[in-house]
Design a protein around this motif. Structure first.
Motif, PDB file in Angstrom:
ATOM      1  N   TRP A  86       0.850  -1.197   0.000  1.00  0.00           N
ATOM      2  CA  TRP A  86       0.000   0.000   0.000  1.00  0.00           C
ATOM      3  C   TRP A  86       0.877   1.235   0.000  1.00  0.00           C
ATOM      4  O   TRP A  86       2.058   1.182   0.334  1.00  0.00           O
ATOM      5  N   ALA A  98      -2.809  -2.603  -2.909  1.00  0.00           N
ATOM      6  CA  ALA A  98      -2.712  -3.661  -3.913  1.00  0.00           C
ATOM      7  C   ALA A  98      -3.037  -4.990  -3.236  1.00  0.00           C
ATOM      8  O   ALA A  98      -2.380  -5.367  -2.251  1.00  0.00           O
ATOM      9  N   HIS A 148      -8.007  -5.935  -8.241  1.00  0.00           N
ATOM     10  CA  HIS A 148      -7.039  -6.149  -7.169  1.00  0.00           C
ATOM     11  C   HIS A 148      -6.412  -4.852  -6.660  1.00  0.00           C
ATOM     12  O   HIS A 148      -5.320  -4.865  -6.084  1.00  0.00           O
ATOM     13  N   THR A 149      -7.099  -3.731  -6.847  1.00  0.00           N
ATOM     14  CA  THR A 149      -6.605  -2.445  -6.353  1.00  0.00           C
ATOM     15  C   THR A 149      -7.759  -1.657  -5.742  1.00  0.00           C
ATOM     16  O   THR A 149      -8.808  -1.505  -6.376  1.00  0.00           O
TER      17      THR A 149
END
Length: 520
Positions: A86, A98, A148-149
């Motif tokens: 992060w 992430a 994924h973020t």
């Protein structure tokens, strides 16, 4: 397998402290059986789990974006969980995380995605779906930038962003699909991505877990965990001696500790967060509006004697007005030591050469009762007569919040960042009897400026310095007198390895992880 121990012999041994070996456990070495001080579960939706039992159980099932390192309650040791990395903007208002790819939900609900994180944190901040919504009021938005973020934007700076997103209270991540599909049943059929999943619940008897085979840190070494409800201490002790459970909730009592340590093959874990006990003084009410009287009270109390009576193995002398595991804690705060001669001098200077009389509404809960009786005896030695007015614990909570007692002994543990304890107990907005009341029984307002400045300070060193300055001001004003800190206690078979150094647990019980196992 059942055991044929003679119950009378066991009870006699417990009372006498006789060394007994627990029966050899015949269960498979991949099954862990816990005996807990509870009658049943409450709510296993982690955003409602507030009791010790519920907090302990949801920690097996769920995870957060980040987590407290297993065995620790130190915010400085927070590490990645669902998030592998992060970053934050310079002003600490925008945080980007992430996520690990391939993390799986339990019960076949697929991969954990950024959408689940958005759903979970939105739910945590919704008072209709969370008991911890007020903690998340500073979150302006949560966005999934891709599967994924995740980007989290704050409306204002807060003391510990990672603490808010850790595996505690509203920080747990839930499966959006499972929550939507299961509806109200989610509170008893929860779905997380943690190392263990709910198998079945026997109301009032036990909760049964099985290993989450697809747990991202690896399949747990234990295949099953059984959490038995044994609300009576004697029932837990007997079950432990009989080999029916492998670990039990203990008692912060020196006699229990001596009995348990005498059991062959047993060991005791003592862990944080410790509950800080303070004597809060209403600084606006005579005679305590005279700081010399408050100082005399502080010098008249020997907290070491209280700790010794309560059991110094798990009770330590408190040195500040916030718990010692809090980020921002300092012992360098000028707290007044036991000095009966100085106490008498101060009382005389304040116009009470022959002592004084005061009163306190007192809880009948045993832990409070013993502390109050010791305080009463110590103050009597200095000519201060403390009249205790004992009431049932729930009634006591009501009365002290109505400002009906000039002195209040109160024990509590909070999220381990100084802002929480300082705000709830010593900021003027938390003074009891006001519209924004929390637990400021002392009517203290001497550190508002420092508490508020620390809340938005972006320099970590400066933030800690402000929290420490706040403690010095509160201690100098004698808004409260630190008494003791009492830790949590569990007993276990010595061949049970938690898989980490069990020094602390934000779940208020042993954290069972994928590494927990038996050594034989």
């Amino acid at each position: 397998m059942r055991y044929s121990f003679d119950k009378g012999v066991l009870i006699a041994a417990l009372l006498a402290g006789t060394a007994l070996a627990p029966a050899t456990a015949q269960a498979q070495s991949t099954e862990l059986r816990l005996g807990a001080a509870a009658a049943d579960i409450g709510n296993l939706d982690p955003h409602y789990a507030a009791s010790t039992t519920d907090r302990t159980l949801v920690a097996l099932v769920f995870g957060g974006l980040v987590r407290f390192a297993p065995g620790s309650t130190d915010p400085a040791e927070i590490e990645g969980d669902l998030a592998e990395s992060w970053e934050a903007s310079d002003d600490n208002l925008v945080w980007t995380f992430a996520l690990r790819e391939g993390v799986q939900w339990q019960h076949g609900y697929g991969e954990v995605t950024a959408d689940d994180v958005v759903f979970s944190l939105t739910k945590s901040a919704d008072s209709a779906r969370s008991a911890f919504a007020s903690d998340y009021a500073a979150i302006e938005s949560v966005e999934a930038l891709d599967p994924h973020t995740v980007r989290i934007t704050l409306a204002r700076q807060i003391p510990s962003v990672l603490g808010l997103l850790a595996n505690y209270a509203g920080g747990f991540i839930v499966s959006e699909a499972a929550y939507t599909e299961r509806g109200s049943a989610f509170s008893r059929e929860p779905v997380g991505f943690g190392p263990f999943q709910i198998d079945r619940i026997e109301p009032g008897v036990a909760v049964h877990f099985t290993a989450h085979q697809d747990y991202f840190r690896g399949t747990p070494r234990l295949e099953r965990v059984t959490y038995r409800f044994l609300s009576a201490a004697s029932a837990r002790d007997l079950a432990f001696l009989a080999g029916e459970v492998d670990a039990i909730t203990g008692l912060a009592d020196p006699r229990w500790l001596a009995r348990t340590e005498a059991i062959d093959g047993a060991t005791v874990d003592i862990f944080d967060p410790a509950e800080l006990s303070l004597l809060n003084i209403n600084i606006t009410r005579a005679p305590f509006d005279d700081i010399r009287v408050r100082q005399a009270l502080a010098h008249a109390i020997d907290a070491g004697r209280i700790a010794q009576f309560r059991g110094d193995a798990f009770t330590r002398v408190a040195k500040s007005v916030i718990p010692s595991n809090n980020l921002g804690y300092t012992e360098d705060n000028g707290h007044l030591s036991f000095d009966p001669e100085r106490a008498q001098e101060l009382l005389a200077e304040a116009g009470f050469p022959d002592g004084l009389q005061t009163r306190m509404v007192a809880s009948q809960l045993p832990s409070y009762e013993t502390t109050n009786q010791i305080l009463q005896a110590q103050l009597e030695e200095l000519g201060i007569t403390l009249a205790l007015e004992p009431v049932e614990h729930a009634t006591w909570h009501q009365m002290i919040r109505q400002d009906l007692s000039p002195l209040v002994t109160y024990g509590a543990a909070r999220f381990p960042v100084a802002d929480v304890y300082l705000t709830q107990f010593f900021h003027s907005r938390s003074i009891i009897g006001t519209d924004t009341a929390v637990t400021n029984f002392s009517h203290c307002d001497v550190a508002d400026e420092q508490i508020e400045a620390a809340r938005t300070e972006t320099d970590p060193d400066r933030q800690i310095a402000l929290w420490q300055e706040a403690q010095r001001l509160i201690v100098e004003a004698v808004c409260a007198i630190p008494l003791t800190e009492t830790a949590g206690v569990w007993a276990r078979r010595e061949n049970l390895d938690w898989g980490h150094d069990f020094r602390g647990s934000m779940s208020l019980g042993p954290l069972v992880t994928e590494l927990t196992h038996f050594t034989d």
